[in-house]
Scaffold this motif. Structure first.
Motif, PDB file in Angstrom:
ATOM      1  N   ILE A  12     -83.898  55.603 -37.641  1.00 54.11           N
ATOM      2  CA  ILE A  12     -84.886  56.575 -38.139  1.00 54.11           C
ATOM      3  C   ILE A  12     -84.599  57.024 -39.566  1.00 54.11           C
ATOM      4  O   ILE A  12     -85.184  57.992 -40.036  1.00 54.11           O
ATOM      5  CB  ILE A  12     -84.998  57.798 -37.197  1.00 54.11           C
ATOM      6  CG1 ILE A  12     -83.684  58.577 -37.134  1.00 54.11           C
ATOM      7  CG2 ILE A  12     -85.488  57.378 -35.821  1.00 54.11           C
ATOM      8  CD1 ILE A  12     -83.782  59.919 -36.426  1.00 54.11           C
ATOM      9  N   ARG A  13     -83.767  56.309 -40.257  1.00 47.80           N
ATOM     10  CA  ARG A  13     -83.427  56.638 -41.644  1.00 47.80           C
ATOM     11  C   ARG A  13     -84.554  56.210 -42.592  1.00 47.80           C
ATOM     12  O   ARG A  13     -85.440  55.453 -42.209  1.00 47.80           O
ATOM     13  CB  ARG A  13     -82.133  55.925 -42.040  1.00 47.80           C
ATOM     14  CG  ARG A  13     -80.951  56.278 -41.147  1.00 47.80           C
ATOM     15  CD  ARG A  13     -79.695  55.564 -41.575  1.00 47.80           C
ATOM     16  NE  ARG A  13     -79.345  55.873 -42.945  1.00 47.80           N
ATOM     17  CZ  ARG A  13     -78.838  57.024 -43.367  1.00 47.80           C
ATOM     18  NH1 ARG A  13     -78.608  57.977 -42.498  1.00 47.80           N
ATOM     19  NH2 ARG A  13     -78.546  57.225 -44.628  1.00 47.80           N
ATOM     20  N   ASP A  14     -84.457  56.672 -43.837  1.00 47.04           N
ATOM     21  CA  ASP A  14     -85.421  56.230 -44.857  1.00 47.04           C
ATOM     22  C   ASP A  14     -85.330  54.715 -45.056  1.00 47.04           C
ATOM     23  O   ASP A  14     -86.301  54.075 -45.424  1.00 47.04           O
ATOM     24  CB  ASP A  14     -85.163  56.939 -46.185  1.00 47.04           C
ATOM     25  CG  ASP A  14     -85.528  58.411 -46.140  1.00 47.04           C
ATOM     26  OD1 ASP A  14     -86.339  58.800 -45.274  1.00 47.04           O
ATOM     27  OD2 ASP A  14     -84.994  59.184 -46.962  1.00 47.04           O
ATOM     28  N   THR A  15     -84.143  54.161 -44.846  1.00 52.67           N
ATOM     29  CA  THR A  15     -83.936  52.713 -44.888  1.00 52.67           C
ATOM     30  C   THR A  15     -83.591  52.281 -43.460  1.00 52.67           C
ATOM     31  O   THR A  15     -82.418  52.165 -43.114  1.00 52.67           O
ATOM     32  CB  THR A  15     -82.797  52.340 -45.851  1.00 52.67           C
ATOM     33  OG1 THR A  15     -81.622  53.081 -45.467  1.00 52.67           O
ATOM     34  CG2 THR A  15     -83.151  52.637 -47.285  1.00 52.67           C
ATOM     35  N   PRO A  16     -84.600  52.090 -42.611  1.00 53.52           N
ATOM     36  CA  PRO A  16     -84.353  51.824 -41.193  1.00 53.52           C
ATOM     37  C   PRO A  16     -83.372  50.673 -40.968  1.00 53.52           C
ATOM     38  O   PRO A  16     -83.520  49.597 -41.533  1.00 53.52           O
ATOM     39  CB  PRO A  16     -85.734  51.469 -40.650  1.00 53.52           C
ATOM     40  CG  PRO A  16     -86.686  52.111 -41.598  1.00 53.52           C
ATOM     41  CD  PRO A  16     -86.014  52.046 -42.938  1.00 53.52           C
ATOM     42  N   GLY A  17     -82.360  50.960 -40.142  1.00 49.14           N
ATOM     43  CA  GLY A  17     -81.412  49.936 -39.754  1.00 49.14           C
ATOM     44  C   GLY A  17     -80.261  49.715 -40.714  1.00 49.14           C
ATOM     45  O   GLY A  17     -79.435  48.842 -40.501  1.00 49.14           O
ATOM     46  N   LEU A  18     -80.169  50.528 -41.779  1.00 47.33           N
ATOM     47  CA  LEU A  18     -79.139  50.326 -42.790  1.00 47.33           C
ATOM     48  C   LEU A  18     -78.581  51.671 -43.239  1.00 47.33           C
ATOM     49  O   LEU A  18     -79.342  52.585 -43.567  1.00 47.33           O
ATOM     50  CB  LEU A  18     -79.743  49.586 -43.999  1.00 47.33           C
ATOM     51  CG  LEU A  18     -78.798  49.155 -45.096  1.00 47.33           C
ATOM     52  CD1 LEU A  18     -77.781  48.144 -44.581  1.00 47.33           C
ATOM     53  CD2 LEU A  18     -79.591  48.546 -46.250  1.00 47.33           C
ATOM     54  N   ALA A  19     -77.240  51.789 -43.238  1.00 41.19           N
ATOM     55  CA  ALA A  19     -76.608  53.039 -43.661  1.00 41.19           C
ATOM     56  C   ALA A  19     -75.141  52.796 -43.964  1.00 41.19           C
ATOM     57  O   ALA A  19     -74.562  51.783 -43.558  1.00 41.19           O
ATOM     58  CB  ALA A  19     -76.729  54.091 -42.567  1.00 41.19           C
ATOM     59  N   SER A  20     -74.546  53.759 -44.647  1.00 38.49           N
ATOM     60  CA  SER A  20     -73.096  53.752 -44.800  1.00 38.49           C
ATOM     61  C   SER A  20     -72.520  54.486 -43.587  1.00 38.49           C
ATOM     62  O   SER A  20     -73.185  55.342 -43.000  1.00 38.49           O
ATOM     63  CB  SER A  20     -72.681  54.456 -46.087  1.00 38.49           C
ATOM     64  OG  SER A  20     -72.893  55.857 -45.984  1.00 38.49           O
ATOM     65  N   PRO A  21     -71.291  54.172 -43.210  1.00 38.64           N
ATOM     66  CA  PRO A  21     -70.687  54.878 -42.076  1.00 38.64           C
ATOM     67  C   PRO A  21     -70.627  56.395 -42.292  1.00 38.64           C
ATOM     68  O   PRO A  21     -70.893  57.161 -41.365  1.00 38.64           O
ATOM     69  CB  PRO A  21     -69.281  54.276 -41.980  1.00 38.64           C
ATOM     70  CG  PRO A  21     -69.405  52.933 -42.609  1.00 38.64           C
ATOM     71  CD  PRO A  21     -70.428  53.094 -43.698  1.00 38.64           C
ATOM     72  N   SER A  71     -74.432  74.633 -37.800  1.00 38.83           N
ATOM     73  CA  SER A  71     -74.341  74.088 -36.446  1.00 38.83           C
ATOM     74  C   SER A  71     -74.093  72.588 -36.529  1.00 38.83           C
ATOM     75  O   SER A  71     -74.397  71.948 -37.538  1.00 38.83           O
ATOM     76  CB  SER A  71     -75.606  74.398 -35.654  1.00 38.83           C
ATOM     77  OG  SER A  71     -76.706  73.741 -36.216  1.00 38.83           O
ATOM     78  N   PRO A  72     -73.559  71.978 -35.456  1.00 45.71           N
ATOM     79  CA  PRO A  72     -73.173  70.566 -35.487  1.00 45.71           C
ATOM     80  C   PRO A  72     -74.293  69.617 -35.887  1.00 45.71           C
ATOM     81  O   PRO A  72     -74.061  68.690 -36.637  1.00 45.71           O
ATOM     82  CB  PRO A  72     -72.721  70.276 -34.050  1.00 45.71           C
ATOM     83  CG  PRO A  72     -72.444  71.597 -33.453  1.00 45.71           C
ATOM     84  CD  PRO A  72     -73.260  72.598 -34.208  1.00 45.71           C
ATOM     85  N   SER A  73     -75.494  69.825 -35.404  1.00 44.30           N
ATOM     86  CA  SER A  73     -76.578  68.911 -35.737  1.00 44.30           C
ATOM     87  C   SER A  73     -77.897  69.655 -35.665  1.00 44.30           C
ATOM     88  O   SER A  73     -78.230  70.257 -34.660  1.00 44.30           O
ATOM     89  CB  SER A  73     -76.596  67.735 -34.751  1.00 44.30           C
ATOM     90  OG  SER A  73     -77.697  66.904 -35.027  1.00 44.30           O
ATOM     91  N   ARG A  74     -78.644  69.602 -36.761  1.00 45.73           N
ATOM     92  CA  ARG A  74     -79.934  70.273 -36.792  1.00 45.73           C
ATOM     93  C   ARG A  74     -81.038  69.360 -36.293  1.00 45.73           C
ATOM     94  O   ARG A  74     -82.121  69.792 -36.016  1.00 45.73           O
ATOM     95  CB  ARG A  74     -80.239  70.756 -38.211  1.00 45.73           C
ATOM     96  CG  ARG A  74     -79.303  71.866 -38.622  1.00 45.73           C
ATOM     97  CD  ARG A  74     -79.657  72.396 -39.956  1.00 45.73           C
ATOM     98  NE  ARG A  74     -80.935  73.095 -39.845  1.00 45.73           N
ATOM     99  CZ  ARG A  74     -81.624  73.493 -40.892  1.00 45.73           C
ATOM    100  NH1 ARG A  74     -81.189  73.276 -42.085  1.00 45.73           N
ATOM    101  NH2 ARG A  74     -82.762  74.120 -40.742  1.00 45.73           N
ATOM    102  N   ASP A  75     -80.757  68.047 -36.216  1.00 50.16           N
ATOM    103  CA  ASP A  75     -81.774  67.098 -35.794  1.00 50.16           C
ATOM    104  C   ASP A  75     -81.895  67.104 -34.278  1.00 50.16           C
ATOM    105  O   ASP A  75     -80.963  66.731 -33.588  1.00 50.16           O
ATOM    106  CB  ASP A  75     -81.412  65.703 -36.285  1.00 50.16           C
ATOM    107  CG  ASP A  75     -82.432  64.664 -35.869  1.00 50.16           C
ATOM    108  OD1 ASP A  75     -83.548  65.053 -35.486  1.00 50.16           O
ATOM    109  OD2 ASP A  75     -82.118  63.470 -35.955  1.00 50.16           O
ATOM    110  N   VAL A  76     -83.016  67.503 -33.795  1.00 50.40           N
ATOM    111  CA  VAL A  76     -83.257  67.498 -32.359  1.00 50.40           C
ATOM    112  C   VAL A  76     -84.383  66.528 -32.017  1.00 50.40           C
ATOM    113  O   VAL A  76     -85.005  66.624 -30.985  1.00 50.40           O
ATOM    114  CB  VAL A  76     -83.557  68.917 -31.817  1.00 50.40           C
ATOM    115  CG1 VAL A  76     -82.327  69.770 -31.907  1.00 50.40           C
ATOM    116  CG2 VAL A  76     -84.726  69.547 -32.520  1.00 50.40           C
ATOM    117  N   SER A  77     -84.626  65.538 -32.858  1.00 50.67           N
ATOM    118  CA  SER A  77     -85.698  64.599 -32.631  1.00 50.67           C
ATOM    119  C   SER A  77     -85.423  63.717 -31.423  1.00 50.67           C
ATOM    120  O   SER A  77     -86.358  63.195 -30.845  1.00 50.67           O
ATOM    121  CB  SER A  77     -85.924  63.745 -33.853  1.00 50.67           C
ATOM    122  OG  SER A  77     -84.767  62.969 -34.101  1.00 50.67           O
ATOM    123  N   GLY A  78     -84.125  63.492 -31.150  1.00 49.43           N
ATOM    124  CA  GLY A  78     -83.762  62.699 -30.016  1.00 49.43           C
ATOM    125  C   GLY A  78     -84.062  61.349 -30.141  1.00 49.43           C
ATOM    126  O   GLY A  78     -84.330  60.404 -29.729  1.00 49.43           O
TER     127      GLY A  78
END
Length: 182
Positions: free
Chosen positions: A68-77, A175-182
Motif C-alpha cells: 500500500i506504499r506510494d511505490t507498491p511492492g518496493l521499500a527500504s527495510p 502511539s506505535p502505529s497510527r495506520d489502522v487501514s488493516g
C-alpha cells in the motif's frame, strides 16, 4: 431504520443507569460500541482469510504495508519498519521469514552496497491478493447491508469523526502505529 434489538441496544440499556456521576449519552455509547464490534468482527474475518491462504498476522501486515506504499511492492527495510511501528531488528526477522517463503526479495543498491531494497515477488503479491480478496468479500457483504445512499452518508459521517481524531490537539503520533487501514 432497522427493526429489532441488537447486542449494543442491550448493552446501552444495562449501563444507562449505572453512571450516576459520569455523563452517559446513549447515542455516543451505541456508536462507539458498534464501531468496536464491527472492528472485532472484521479482525476475526481477516484472521480466517489469513488462515485460509496460509499467512500469519506478521506476514500479512508486512506484505500489506509493502503493497500500500506510494511505490507498491518496493521499500527500504527502515521505511517499512517505520510504517509498521517496529524496530529495525524486528523488521530483519520479518523479512528473513518472508524471503525464506519466497514472498519478498532483497537487493543491494549497485551504487551504494549499504542500501538494501525490499521488493515483493509474484508469489508474495499473489498470496497477499488472495487474502485481500477474501477479506474484501466479507467487508463488502457487511457494508452492503446498507443501501447506496446509506453507505454514502455513513462514509461521510465516519470521515467527519476520523478528521476530528486527526486534528493537532488529538495527535497520537507517539502511539506505535497510527495506520489502522488493516
Amino acid at each position: 431504520m432497522t427493526d429489532g434489538e441488537d447486542w449494543t441496544d442491550r448493552h446501552v440499556a444495562r449501563w444507562r443507569d449505572h453512571w450516576i456521576d459520569v455523563a452517559f449519552e446513549d447515542d455516543v455509547e451505541a456508536i462507539v460500541v458498534r464501531i468496536g464490534r464491527l472492528k472485532h468482527y472484521f479482525k476475526l474475518t481477516t484472521q480466517q482469510a489469513l488462515v485460509e491462504v496460509g499467512l500469519q498476522d506478521f506476514e500479512y501486515d508486512t506484505l500489506h504495508h509493502l503493497m500500500i506504499r506510494d511505490t507498491p511492492g518496493l521499500a527500504s527495510p527502515s521505511a517499512l519498519a517505520t510504517d509498521l511501528g517496529i524496530s529495525n531488528a524486528g523488521m530483519t526477522g520479518r523479512l528473513d521469514a518472508l524471503e525464506k517463503a519466497g514472498w519478498i526479495q532483497r537487493s543491494t543498491d549497485t551504487d551504494d552496497r549499504r542500501r538494501v531494497s525490499i521488493e515483493i515477488t509474484k508469489s508474495g503479491a499473489a498470496i497477499w491478493r488472495r487474502a485481500m480478496d477474501l477479506r474484501g468479500r466479507t467487508e463488502v457483504a457487511v457494508v452492503h447491508a446498507l443501501g447506496d445512499e446509506e453507505r454514502t452518508t455513513l462514509a461521510a459521517l465516519l470521515k467527519k469523526m476520523t478528521l476530528a481524531t486527526e486534528c493537532p490537539e488529538n495527535d497520537t503520533s507517539s502511539s506505535p502505529s497510527r495506520d489502522v487501514s488493516g
